[in-house]
Design a protein around this motif. Structure first.
Motif, PDB file in Angstrom:
ATOM      1  N   LEU A  93       0.828  -1.204   0.000  1.00 33.85           N
ATOM      2  CA  LEU A  93       0.000   0.000   0.000  1.00 33.85           C
ATOM      3  C   LEU A  93       0.865   1.258   0.000  1.00 33.85           C
ATOM      4  N   GLN A  94       1.933   1.263   0.808  1.00 35.04           N
ATOM      5  CA  GLN A  94       2.842   2.402   0.798  1.00 35.04           C
ATOM      6  C   GLN A  94       3.525   2.543  -0.562  1.00 35.04           C
ATOM      7  N   ALA A  95       3.879   1.418  -1.173  1.00 36.33           N
ATOM      8  CA  ALA A  95       4.483   1.470  -2.505  1.00 36.33           C
ATOM      9  C   ALA A  95       3.496   2.029  -3.522  1.00 36.33           C
ATOM     10  N   TRP A  96       2.210   1.710  -3.375  1.00 39.54           N
ATOM     11  CA  TRP A  96       1.214   2.236  -4.315  1.00 39.54           C
ATOM     12  C   TRP A  96       1.107   3.750  -4.224  1.00 39.54           C
ATOM     13  N   TRP A  97       1.156   4.292  -2.994  1.00 35.72           N
ATOM     14  CA  TRP A  97       1.085   5.752  -2.865  1.00 35.72           C
ATOM     15  C   TRP A  97       2.242   6.422  -3.610  1.00 35.72           C
ATOM     16  N   ILE A  98       3.434   5.855  -3.489  1.00 36.15           N
ATOM     17  CA  ILE A  98       4.605   6.453  -4.159  1.00 36.15           C
ATOM     18  C   ILE A  98       4.474   6.339  -5.672  1.00 36.15           C
ATOM     19  N   ILE A  99       4.130   5.146  -6.145  1.00 33.20           N
ATOM     20  CA  ILE A  99       4.060   4.929  -7.596  1.00 33.20           C
ATOM     21  C   ILE A  99       2.915   5.723  -8.206  1.00 33.20           C
TER      22      ILE A  99
END
Length: 428
Positions: A93-99
């Motif tokens: 989920l944190q990776a999705w926010w960045i991407i």
């Protein structure tokens, strides 16, 4: 005499089905963290690294050469759009926010680029590939509500860019919206199926443990009911002797008479309390247990009944066994009874030998059966474990030892050693 299957078989079969892929892990734990094999635990990192290693240089090249983006900006955007895939292994989920933020910024930068005309916008093909890989990690970790929010944000961002510049958009946002929804639905279904299977395995494990515990309690209650007659006999003898002592012994002082009277009263009270306890232990349909309990004198009848059931059994009982304590007498009979019953159920037609002997200090009960002598299948192919549990409890009650297990040439062996002096304890 089969026993309950080991609990580890259920967990092993679950992993064999690949359910560990969808097993939830704690916050910050990578995907497949529950896998047994270290290679399998490293697999998500290897896949993520492969995506980053292939997408990062391609994204930089395409942005700089085809879309006309400045090299430094192209490198920064490519890194932000691809490198967080490594983070997605543990924190998707944190990776999705960045991407997602990097993808939106990239679409805004491409608005002013010279090479956008005729090329996909707002999302590049590399964004679509990396985003779908990210959706796999999200679908295997996050709940449905989060996945629905991610999907709607993805579609909403593409729709806003469509409104912002319809001349540049070529419909790739709609393709990403449909594909991401399909991937999220597929992976979420796989994860929920894995959750259901995992809960089923856990419930079966708990049920198996509860069945074993219930079996143990039932056997202990049954043994307690059977020993009631033995204890009641001794308490009755104490009561009668204490009541009759003043009449049998002449010249007893008054204090001794009162002491005998107190002993008799205490014995009668103990009998009453024991009957109340027995009423609690008795369940419906156990009225027949009030009959006198059997002993070694009836082992011959057990062997004869086994022969009539089609099992060639023979008995070897030592002559002049001498006095056997009632508890040991009853326990020895029940051990032989259960062992022969298991032979009839699980090894029909197997030659069986029953041996009862004593060395003066210990009573040895041995029941050995060979392989089944009949071609047909046994009457029962699985056991509840009640037989062995009951044997162990009876042997433990008398302070003896029990040795059970299959024989190398086939068949089964039950050997019980019961001390004739109940106050002693057999060595383990």
């Amino acid at each position: 005499m089969p026993t309950l299957p080991p609990l580890s078989r259920l967990r092993t079969s679950a992993r064999a089905l690949g359910l560990v892929i969808a097993t939830p892990t704690g916050p910050g734990e990578p995907l497949l963290a529950q896998a047994v094999s270290p290679w399998l635990r490293r697999l998500p990192y290897a896949v993520a690294f492969a995506f980053v290693a292939s997408l990062l240089p391609v994204t930089v090249t395409v942005l700089a050469n085809d879309y006309g983006v400045n090299g430094a900006i192209a490198g920064a955007l490519a890194t932000a759009q691809t490198a967080p895939l490594l983070l997605a292994v543990a924190r998707p989920l944190q990776a999705w926010w960045i991407i997602m933020t990097a993808d939106v910024l990239g679409a805004l930068f491409l608005l002013g680029a010279d090479g956008v005309a005729g090329r996909p916008w707002p999302w590049t093909p590399m964004i679509v590939v990396g985003y779908l890989a990210l959706m796999v990690a999200l679908g295997l970790r996050e709940p449905r509500r989060t996945l629905l929010g991610v999907w709607l944000v993805t579609g909403g961002a593409g729709f806003l860019f469509e409104l912002l510049s319809q001349t540049r958009s070529d419909g790739i946002h709609l393709l990403l919206f449909i594909l991401s929804g399909a991937v999220l639905l597929l992976t979420a279904t796989l994860r929920e199926r894995g959750d259901a299977q995992r809960r089923l395995v856990e419930q079966e494990t708990i049920s198996e443990a509860e069945r074993a515990r219930r079996t143990l309690l039932e056997e202990r209650a049954r043994i307690a009911r059977e020993l009631h007659d033995v204890v009641a006999h001794h308490m009755s003898v104490i009561t009668v002797q204490a009541d009759s002592a003043p009449y049998r012994i002449e010249g007893l002082p008054e204090a001794a008479r009162e002491e005998f009277s107190t002993i008799a009263a205490s014995a009668r009270e103990s009998l009453t309390e024991m009957r109340r306890l027995l009423a609690v232990l008795r369940s419906e349909g156990t009225e027949g247990e009030r009959a006198p309990q059997p002993g070694l004198e009836r082992v011959q009848q057990l062997v004869e009944a086994t022969v009539r059931a089609g099992v060639p059994a023979e008995l070897s009982m030592q002559a002049g066994l001498g006095p056997v304590p009632p508890a040991v007498d009853l326990s020895a009979y029940r051990i032989v009874q259960e062992a022969l019953a298991n032979v009839v159920r699980h090894a029909p037609g197997a030659p069986t030998r029953v041996s009862v002997s004593s060395d003066g200090d210990r009573l040895t009960v041995l029941v050995v059966n060979g392989p089944s002598g009949e071609a047909g299948s046994p009457l029962e192919t699985s056991g509840t474990g009640h037989g062995l549990v009951g044997m162990r409890e009876r042997v433990r009650l008398t302070g003896g030892t029990l040795d059970t297990g299959p024989l190398p040439e086939g068949g089964f062996r039950v050997a019980a050693c019961l001390p004739l002096a109940l106050g002693t304890k057999e060595p383990a």
